[in-house]
Design a protein around this motif. Structure first.
Motif, PDB file in Angstrom:
ATOM      1  N   ASP A  43       0.825  -1.215   0.000  1.00 20.61           N
ATOM      2  CA  ASP A  43       0.000   0.000   0.000  1.00 20.61           C
ATOM      3  C   ASP A  43       0.855   1.259   0.000  1.00 20.61           C
ATOM      4  O   ASP A  43       0.476   2.270  -0.614  1.00 20.61           O
ATOM      5  CB  ASP A  43      -0.991   0.001   1.165  1.00 20.61           C
ATOM      6  CG  ASP A  43      -0.344  -0.156   2.522  1.00 20.61           C
ATOM      7  OD1 ASP A  43       0.843  -0.535   2.611  1.00 20.61           O
ATOM      8  OD2 ASP A  43      -1.036   0.082   3.538  1.00 20.61           O
ATOM      9  N   THR A  46       1.979   1.716  -3.591  1.00 21.55           N
ATOM     10  CA  THR A  46       0.878   2.230  -4.409  1.00 21.55           C
ATOM     11  C   THR A  46       0.629   3.703  -4.147  1.00 21.55           C
ATOM     12  O   THR A  46       0.469   4.504  -5.083  1.00 21.55           O
ATOM     13  CB  THR A  46      -0.398   1.422  -4.131  1.00 21.55           C
ATOM     14  OG1 THR A  46      -0.180   0.056  -4.508  1.00 21.55           O
ATOM     15  CG2 THR A  46      -1.583   1.975  -4.906  1.00 21.55           C
ATOM     16  N   ALA A  47       0.583   4.088  -2.876  1.00 26.08           N
ATOM     17  CA  ALA A  47       0.354   5.496  -2.532  1.00 26.08           C
ATOM     18  C   ALA A  47       1.478   6.385  -3.049  1.00 26.08           C
ATOM     19  O   ALA A  47       1.232   7.484  -3.555  1.00 26.08           O
ATOM     20  CB  ALA A  47       0.210   5.646  -1.018  1.00 26.08           C
ATOM     21  N   ARG A 103       1.373   3.975   6.935  1.00 27.34           N
ATOM     22  CA  ARG A 103       0.456   2.861   7.134  1.00 27.34           C
ATOM     23  C   ARG A 103       0.532   2.407   8.583  1.00 27.34           C
ATOM     24  O   ARG A 103       1.607   2.366   9.181  1.00 27.34           O
ATOM     25  CB  ARG A 103       0.723   1.706   6.186  1.00 27.34           C
ATOM     26  CG  ARG A 103       1.965   0.879   6.406  1.00 27.34           C
ATOM     27  CD  ARG A 103       1.852  -0.489   5.714  1.00 27.34           C
ATOM     28  NE  ARG A 103       1.173  -1.458   6.548  1.00 27.34           N
ATOM     29  CZ  ARG A 103      -0.078  -1.886   6.350  1.00 27.34           C
ATOM     30  NH1 ARG A 103      -0.785  -1.456   5.331  1.00 27.34           N
ATOM     31  NH2 ARG A 103      -0.625  -2.756   7.192  1.00 27.34           N
ATOM     32  N   LEU A 125      -3.132   5.164   5.955  1.00 26.59           N
ATOM     33  CA  LEU A 125      -3.414   3.881   5.330  1.00 26.59           C
ATOM     34  C   LEU A 125      -3.545   2.836   6.430  1.00 26.59           C
ATOM     35  O   LEU A 125      -2.603   2.615   7.194  1.00 26.59           O
ATOM     36  CB  LEU A 125      -2.273   3.499   4.380  1.00 26.59           C
ATOM     37  CG  LEU A 125      -1.925   4.526   3.298  1.00 26.59           C
ATOM     38  CD1 LEU A 125      -0.704   4.065   2.506  1.00 26.59           C
ATOM     39  CD2 LEU A 125      -3.101   4.791   2.372  1.00 26.59           C
ATOM     40  N   SER A 179      -3.858  -5.161   5.261  1.00 27.45           N
ATOM     41  CA  SER A 179      -2.748  -5.007   4.309  1.00 27.45           C
ATOM     42  C   SER A 179      -3.078  -4.059   3.163  1.00 27.45           C
ATOM     43  O   SER A 179      -2.158  -3.537   2.509  1.00 27.45           O
ATOM     44  CB  SER A 179      -2.366  -6.363   3.723  1.00 27.45           C
ATOM     45  OG  SER A 179      -3.385  -6.849   2.861  1.00 27.45           O
ATOM     46  N   LEU A 180      -4.360  -3.844   2.885  1.00 34.11           N
ATOM     47  CA  LEU A 180      -4.812  -3.020   1.754  1.00 34.11           C
ATOM     48  C   LEU A 180      -4.234  -3.503   0.421  1.00 34.11           C
ATOM     49  O   LEU A 180      -3.960  -2.706  -0.480  1.00 34.11           O
ATOM     50  CB  LEU A 180      -4.459  -1.538   1.975  1.00 34.11           C
ATOM     51  CG  LEU A 180      -5.187  -0.830   3.117  1.00 34.11           C
ATOM     52  CD1 LEU A 180      -4.695   0.609   3.239  1.00 34.11           C
ATOM     53  CD2 LEU A 180      -6.689  -0.845   2.892  1.00 34.11           C
ATOM     54  N   LYS A 181      -4.073  -4.821   0.287  1.00 31.62           N
ATOM     55  CA  LYS A 181      -3.530  -5.373  -0.954  1.00 31.62           C
ATOM     56  C   LYS A 181      -4.613  -5.814  -1.930  1.00 31.62           C
ATOM     57  O   LYS A 181      -4.314  -6.133  -3.076  1.00 31.62           O
ATOM     58  CB  LYS A 181      -2.631  -6.582  -0.652  1.00 31.62           C
ATOM     59  CG  LYS A 181      -1.358  -6.240   0.074  1.00 31.62           C
ATOM     60  CD  LYS A 181      -0.400  -7.436   0.118  1.00 31.62           C
ATOM     61  CE  LYS A 181      -0.967  -8.590   0.912  1.00 31.62           C
ATOM     62  NZ  LYS A 181       0.032  -9.694   1.088  1.00 31.62           N
ATOM     63  N   THR A 184      -5.877  -2.584  -5.199  1.00 37.00           N
ATOM     64  CA  THR A 184      -4.854  -1.588  -5.534  1.00 37.00           C
ATOM     65  C   THR A 184      -5.415  -0.448  -6.386  1.00 37.00           C
ATOM     66  O   THR A 184      -5.115   0.727  -6.113  1.00 37.00           O
ATOM     67  CB  THR A 184      -3.673  -2.267  -6.246  1.00 37.00           C
ATOM     68  OG1 THR A 184      -3.068  -3.203  -5.339  1.00 37.00           O
ATOM     69  CG2 THR A 184      -2.634  -1.250  -6.677  1.00 37.00           C
ATOM     70  N   LEU A 187      -7.272   1.904  -4.075  1.00 34.50           N
ATOM     71  CA  LEU A 187      -6.348   2.661  -3.237  1.00 34.50           C
ATOM     72  C   LEU A 187      -5.702   3.787  -4.032  1.00 34.50           C
ATOM     73  O   LEU A 187      -5.632   4.930  -3.569  1.00 34.50           O
ATOM     74  CB  LEU A 187      -5.282   1.719  -2.673  1.00 34.50           C
ATOM     75  CG  LEU A 187      -4.131   2.361  -1.893  1.00 34.50           C
ATOM     76  CD1 LEU A 187      -4.627   3.173  -0.719  1.00 34.50           C
ATOM     77  CD2 LEU A 187      -3.144   1.283  -1.443  1.00 34.50           C
ATOM     78  N   ARG A 188      -5.248   3.463  -5.223  1.00 39.33           N
ATOM     79  CA  ARG A 188      -4.603   4.476  -6.061  1.00 39.33           C
ATOM     80  C   ARG A 188      -5.565   5.623  -6.360  1.00 39.33           C
ATOM     81  O   ARG A 188      -5.197   6.801  -6.280  1.00 39.33           O
ATOM     82  CB  ARG A 188      -4.095   3.853  -7.359  1.00 39.33           C
ATOM     83  CG  ARG A 188      -3.319   4.822  -8.246  1.00 39.33           C
ATOM     84  CD  ARG A 188      -2.856   4.145  -9.529  1.00 39.33           C
ATOM     85  NE  ARG A 188      -1.957   3.037  -9.267  1.00 39.33           N
ATOM     86  CZ  ARG A 188      -2.250   1.749  -9.481  1.00 39.33           C
ATOM     87  NH1 ARG A 188      -3.442   1.421  -9.974  1.00 39.33           N
ATOM     88  NH2 ARG A 188      -1.376   0.818  -9.218  1.00 39.33           N
TER      89      ARG A 188
END
Length: 203
Positions: A43, A46-47, A103, A125, A179-181, A184, A187-188
């Motif tokens: 994450d 990605t951020a 995060r 996050l 995990s925010l996986k 994606t 999130l982006r």
């Protein structure tokens, strides 16, 4: 991504990794890692990519305890002091508005230091609202501390809880856990849209 650079702090050397904005930068996003992970967490990657594409410099911060090879996180006061030392280093190098973020544990640090560090916004996050299974031990006062805009991106099934939206605080819920996986693209998009409104003057 450039190689890391060590930065002296009151609690040992931190390490930063810089990524320069695509085009002219309007601000810098400083991102911290979670308690048990590093700056390569999906994450955070990605951020960081979303911020670079949106015209922000990005600085990924590795706390001194990890640079020294320790697994257990340092106490909150030490994390905050080390973070603020890095903030001053970054501000001297890139004199731009600063957005704090991170995060999990890193999001807590960003919230606690936003006022002292002069952040213009805070990106959280997977903010750990409470330890898993212990909702009575909430950390919502930390999340409520910043007086600048806050974005929280949280997994719908995060065992660390889900914060509610509040004045000045946007909350985006994505499928998945701490995990925010799992989402994606979501999130982006959330990070891109929020940063645009915060520092780039977009609607």
């Amino acid at each position: 991504m450039s190689a890391g650079t060590e930065v002296a702090t009151p609690h040992g050397a931190a390490r930063i990794i810089r990524r320069e904005a695509d085009g002219d930068a309007r601000a810098t996003l400083i991102l911290g890692h979670g308690a048990g992970g590093g700056v390569s967490a999906p994450d955070l990657v990605t951020a960081a990519g979303a911020a670079v594409a949106a015209g922000l410099h990005v600085v990924l911060v590795e706390q001194p305890y990890r640079v020294a090879g320790r697994r257990a996180p340092a106490p909150a006061a030490q994390l905050d002091a080390a973070w603020l030392a890095v903030v001053e280093h970054v501000r001297a190098e890139w004199p731009l508005p600063l957005v704090f973020g991170g995060r999990s544990s890193g999001a807590r640090v960003a919230c606690r230091t936003a006022a002292d560090g002069g952040a213009v916004g805070v990106l959280c996050l997977a903010f750990p609202v409470h330890p898993p299974g212990k909702p009575e031990k909430d950390r919502l006062p930390e999340l409520a501390a910043p007086t600048v805009p806050v974005l929280v991106v949280q997994g719908l099934t995060d065992p660390f809880g889900r914060p509610e939206p509040a004045p000045g605080r946007d909350v985006v819920l994505l499928r998945g856990d701490h995990s925010l996986k799992s989402d994606t693209p979501g999130l982006r998009a959330a990070v891109t849209d929020w940063l645009a409104g915060l520092v780039l003057g977009a609607p």
